[in-house]
Design an enzyme around this catalytic site. Structure first.
Site, short mmCIF file in Angstrom:
data_model
loop_
_atom_site.label_atom_id
_atom_site.label_comp_id
_atom_site.label_asym_id
_atom_site.label_seq_id
_atom_site.Cartn_x
_atom_site.Cartn_y
_atom_site.Cartn_z
N ASP A 1 -3.27 8.50 4.45
CA ASP A 1 -3.37 7.40 3.90
C ASP A 1 -4.86 7.04 3.28
O ASP A 1 -6.11 7.27 4.00
CB ASP A 1 -3.40 6.45 5.27
CG ASP A 1 -3.40 4.94 4.80
OD1 ASP A 1 -4.03 4.43 3.87
OD2 ASP A 1 -2.65 4.23 5.51
N HIS B 1 0.71 -1.16 0.01
CA HIS B 1 0.01 -0.02 0.00
C HIS B 1 0.83 1.30 -0.17
O HIS B 1 2.03 1.36 0.61
CB HIS B 1 -1.03 -0.05 1.18
CG HIS B 1 -1.63 1.21 1.16
ND1 HIS B 1 -2.60 1.51 0.49
CD2 HIS B 1 -2.05 1.91 2.34
CE1 HIS B 1 -3.33 2.64 0.89
NE2 HIS B 1 -3.05 2.94 1.94
N CYS C 1 -4.38 3.44 -4.42
CA CYS C 1 -3.73 4.00 -3.73
C CYS C 1 -2.44 4.75 -4.20
O CYS C 1 -2.40 5.97 -3.75
CB CYS C 1 -3.04 3.31 -2.44
SG CYS C 1 -2.04 1.75 -3.16
#
Length: 206
Positions: A95, A78, A146
């Protein structure tokens, strides 16, 4: 990347090469911001400060307004972004999956202290600095955007723009990133949220 060197807009995950190339565009455009290479954080935590202290020997990072660190968390595959905001004295964590990671923020803050000592020759005044997980941001709603979010976060932060995008715009931003890497120039998306997709399509097709 495609075999001809172009960027594939159909690939799900942005790799480190694509993200580094994009962050280079940010560094070339914004003199008051510096974005670190995606390999920096892994080198820092695995080999220590002495390994990375010369990575910015030609850059006066403490003259910048913000330092940005795109980080690949290998344990969960990620991408996240850390921003050192000197004006606010914050280590900010972005995030797109709504997670927290104080360890990453602490490691960046420790690096900042050591780099300050190496560069300036004295200790950084750490009073009033805060670790902040920025929560009022657009979040991803799938398992593969992401990297696109990290690139978009970084570009908006570099020009102090408000985050007015969302998951529904990521397909367009993915295409915009491909376009920007091709022409080697960033495009400011200074439009209202409802106009983002059409604006990007107009840029790409112009």
């Amino acid at each position: 990347m495609n075999s001809d060197g172009g960027f594939s807009i159909t690939q799900f995950y942005l790799n480190d090469t694509v993200i580094n190339d994009y962050m280079d565009l940010i560094n070339k455009r914004y003199s008051n911001v510096y974005v670190y290479n995606t390999h920096f954080y892994f080198a820092l935590i695995t080999r220590g400060f002495n390994m990375v202290k010369r990575w910015v020997r030609k850059i006066d990072v403490f003259s910048k307004k913000k330092l940005l660190f795109p980080i690949h968390l290998q344990n969960c595959n990620h991408w996240v972004l850390v921003c050192v905001n000197f004006e606010l004295k914050q280590i900010q964590y972005y995030d797109s999956l709504k997670r927290h990671n104080l360890e990453v923020q602490y490691n960046i803050f420790q690096y900042l202290n050591e780099q300050y000592l190496e560069t300036i020759g004295s200790s950084l005044c750490t009073k009033n600095w805060k670790m902040v997980t920025v929560s009022d941001i657009p979040y991803q709603e799938n398992g593969h955007d992401c990297g696109v979010f990290v690139c978009t976060y970084a570009e908006y932060l570099a020009r102090d723009a408000a985050f007015n995008f969302s998951q529904r715009h990521m397909k367009s931003f993915r295409q915009l990133i491909a376009y920007e890497l091709t022409v080697k120039k960033l495009v400011d998306v200074n439009v209202d949220a409802e106009d983002i997709d059409s604006f990007i399509m107009d840029v790409i097709n112009s």
